[in-house]
Design an enzyme around this catalytic site. Structure first.
Site, mmCIF file in Angstrom:
data_model
loop_
_atom_site.group_PDB
_atom_site.id
_atom_site.type_symbol
_atom_site.label_atom_id
_atom_site.label_comp_id
_atom_site.label_asym_id
_atom_site.label_seq_id
_atom_site.Cartn_x
_atom_site.Cartn_y
_atom_site.Cartn_z
ATOM 1 N N HIS A 1 4.382 0.887 12.539
ATOM 2 C CA HIS A 1 3.577 1.996 13.081
ATOM 3 C C HIS A 1 4.295 2.703 14.231
ATOM 4 O O HIS A 1 3.652 3.435 14.993
ATOM 5 C CB HIS A 1 2.201 1.511 13.557
ATOM 6 C CG HIS A 1 1.275 1.134 12.455
ATOM 7 N ND1 HIS A 1 -0.090 1.017 12.630
ATOM 8 C CD2 HIS A 1 1.488 0.830 11.148
ATOM 9 C CE1 HIS A 1 -0.659 0.662 11.498
ATOM 10 N NE2 HIS A 1 0.282 0.544 10.575
ATOM 11 N N HIS B 1 0.826 -1.205 0.000
ATOM 12 C CA HIS B 1 0.000 0.000 0.000
ATOM 13 C C HIS B 1 0.859 1.253 0.000
ATOM 14 O O HIS B 1 1.984 1.284 0.526
ATOM 15 C CB HIS B 1 -0.989 0.005 1.162
ATOM 16 C CG HIS B 1 -0.389 -0.121 2.524
ATOM 17 N ND1 HIS B 1 0.003 0.970 3.268
ATOM 18 C CD2 HIS B 1 -0.129 -1.209 3.291
ATOM 19 C CE1 HIS B 1 0.471 0.563 4.434
ATOM 20 N NE2 HIS B 1 0.415 -0.759 4.474
ATOM 21 N N ASP C 1 -0.066 4.343 1.183
ATOM 22 C CA ASP C 1 -0.321 5.308 2.249
ATOM 23 C C ASP C 1 0.444 4.885 3.490
ATOM 24 O O ASP C 1 0.926 3.741 3.586
ATOM 25 C CB ASP C 1 -1.824 5.430 2.543
ATOM 26 C CG ASP C 1 -2.459 4.106 2.934
ATOM 27 O OD1 ASP C 1 -1.923 3.022 2.555
ATOM 28 O OD2 ASP C 1 -3.504 4.106 3.614
ATOM 29 N N ASP D 1 6.458 -0.267 6.638
ATOM 30 C CA ASP D 1 5.011 -0.353 6.355
ATOM 31 C C ASP D 1 4.564 0.867 5.556
ATOM 32 O O ASP D 1 4.197 1.870 6.135
ATOM 33 C CB ASP D 1 4.250 -0.443 7.678
ATOM 34 C CG ASP D 1 2.760 -0.584 7.489
ATOM 35 O OD1 ASP D 1 2.339 -1.168 6.468
ATOM 36 O OD2 ASP D 1 1.999 -0.107 8.355
ATOM 37 N N GLU E 1 -4.992 1.709 2.650
ATOM 38 C CA GLU E 1 -4.987 0.539 3.533
ATOM 39 C C GLU E 1 -5.039 0.929 4.993
ATOM 40 O O GLU E 1 -5.541 0.162 5.817
ATOM 41 C CB GLU E 1 -3.733 -0.301 3.251
ATOM 42 C CG GLU E 1 -3.729 -1.671 3.904
ATOM 43 C CD GLU E 1 -3.114 -1.692 5.315
ATOM 44 O OE1 GLU E 1 -3.216 -2.727 5.986
ATOM 45 O OE2 GLU E 1 -2.522 -0.670 5.730
ATOM 46 N N GLU E 2 -4.534 2.110 5.341
ATOM 47 C CA GLU E 2 -4.334 2.467 6.738
ATOM 48 C C GLU E 2 -5.562 3.071 7.418
ATOM 49 O O GLU E 2 -5.503 3.377 8.604
ATOM 50 C CB GLU E 2 -3.164 3.452 6.883
ATOM 51 C CG GLU E 2 -1.798 2.868 6.516
ATOM 52 C CD GLU E 2 -1.307 1.837 7.517
ATOM 53 O OE1 GLU E 2 -2.081 1.439 8.405
ATOM 54 O OE2 GLU E 2 -0.143 1.428 7.392
#
Length: 446
Positions: free
Chosen positions: A417, A101, A103, A136, A170-171
């Site tokens: 994250h 992803h 984002d 990520d 996605e986030e």
């Protein structure tokens, strides 16, 4: 007589550091505008999508320089998905890499030891690649882009089509229909159902074979606000909520105990229900509050239904409300949740956020899973599949639509994250070799 084609791993080689780092530097440089926390932060994934397209254009059908078919798909302005196909020779033979992803989660520069929005290095060997999205998931975007570019350059004769799908959004689940969910709805990924789909958005170089569902909940208690020196005339909403939550948790753990399949899938924990936030309207220390809310989440292993759990929680609350006099203990000689003389009863209400997610248990009999395990053991040196009750959005929906979903990733779980996010180039390089091994194994089957 033409000589046979070299083995795929020899033809494709290893991950070339310079173009990988150059592309990743461009992607991390966009990450400030990729943060996904609407309405304040709305990512512009098209910035990354364009870098991917630019990197692949020289070996695409758009320029005639190669066989890659590259397509951008947007459902809202500035937020693109990218589908890239290296065509194989046999219809219905497909291997796909999906979920990279474009984002990222927000980052506060004042809390980091380095600039989160530019790619930096630690150490002379530049092994540690630092910045928001390195693990990520912009690192995976750059990694799979390099895989597809290398296939386009080498043009190996493959029976399988190799397809990469880079996705938007996605986030955050407050906006729907603009990422992989939109692609599935429009049938743009249907051909991926004929082969294994590898979702590349986990970490630590091992197959992730199970994830948890997630149910955000809010338990509101209404009592009677009154002076704390006259507790016999109050219904203490805080005490009511605490006692009710304990009863609800007890019933939850009785109805949803550790499942026998959790050991097979190596889940670290069973399903859990716990409070994580507390709120009330405010007041003085000498006021017994008349209202308060406890919020939290349920993390549910994929062997239980989230909709059934929600139904049971509503039943628990209805039952407690109907029997406040007998279902809950009280605290001390004057604490009570019913005031008969005033015809007042405390009341509980439970509500749920809209972003309930289902967990997933990957198919352990799948050829894709077998290929991933063999490739991991070959390249990383060992294979230890794992499961977590952390939640990944979207993949259960893909599984329910008929896709054979397997998951892996080559960032670091400890920086997922997190502040000071980074990945290791050597891990990404191993991921590249794992992907090549998977394709090689499936080609040998064909």
């Amino acid at each position: 007589m033409a000589s046979p084609a070299p083995p795929l791993k020899d033809a494709v080689g290893v991950l070339d550091r310079d173009p990988f780092v150059a592309l990743l530097s461009k992607l991390i440089g966009e990450s400030q505008r990729l943060q996904n926390d609407p309405p304040a932060l709305v990512p512009q994934e098209d910035l990354v999508a364009q870098h991917v397209v630019d990197a692949l254009r020289p070996v695409s059908t758009d320029t005639g320089g190669g066989p890659l078919v590259v397509r951008k798909v947007s459902y809202t302005e500035g937020r693109s998905n990218v589908i890239v196909e290296y065509p194989g020779t046999v219809p219905d033979r497909v291997v796909s890499f999906v979920g990279m992803h474009m984002d990222v989660v927000p980052a506060n520069p004042s809390e980091w030891d380095f600039d989160p929005f530019s790619l930096t290095f630690e150490g002379d060997d530049k092994e540690k690649l630092r910045g928001r999205g390195t693990t990520d998931c912009l690192g995976h975007v750059a990694l799979v882009t390099q895989l597809m570019r290398r296939l386009g350059e080498v043009k190996p004769p493959l029976k399988h089509s190799v397809i990469a799908v880079f996705i938007a959004n996605e986030e955050n689940s407050s906006v729907t229909g603009i990422g992989v969910d939109g692609l599935v709805k429009d049938g743009l990924l249907d051909k991926l159902k004929t082969g294994p789909l590898f979702w590349i958005d986990t970490a630590d170089k091992q197959p992730c074979i199970g994830t948890g569902g997630m149910i955000p909940w809010h338990l509101n208690a209404t009592g009677k606000l009154f002076h704390s020196g006259l507790a016999h005339k109050a219904i203490n909403s805080m005490e009511l909520n605490m006692d009710a939550l304990k009863e609800i948790q007890t019933r939850f753990y009785n109805d949803f105990p550790a499942h026998e399949k959790e050991k097979l899938y190596k889940f670290a924990t069973p399903s859990t229900m716990k409070p994580t936030k507390w709120s009330y309207p405010g007041g003085g220390l000498n006021q017994i509050p008349g209202e308060c809310t406890i919020s939290g989440d349920i993390r549910l292993t994929p062997f239980y239904s989230t909709s059934f759990v929600v139904q049971k929680l509503k039943e628990y609350v209805d039952d407690i409300n109907a029997g406040l006099e007998t279902k809950l203990p009280t605290r001390g000689p004057v604490s009570k949740y019913v005031l008969p003389d005033e015809n007042l009863r405390g009341r509980l209400e439970i509500s749920f956020d809209g972003d309930v997610m289902n967990g997933v248990a990957c198919n352990l009999e799948s050829r894709g899973f077998q290929a991933l395990c063999k490739a991991t053991e070959e390249i990383v040196g060992y294979v230890e599949p794992y499961s977590i009750t952390g939640s990944l959005p979207l993949i259960r929906e893909l599984q329910d639509e008929g896709f054979d979903v397997q998951t892996a990733g080559y960032g670091l779980l400890k920086t997922y994250h997190a502040k000071n996010e980074y990945c290791l180039f050597s891990d990404m390089a191993q991921g590249f070799q794992v992907f090549v091994s998977i394709i090689s194994q499936l080609e040998a089957d064909a």
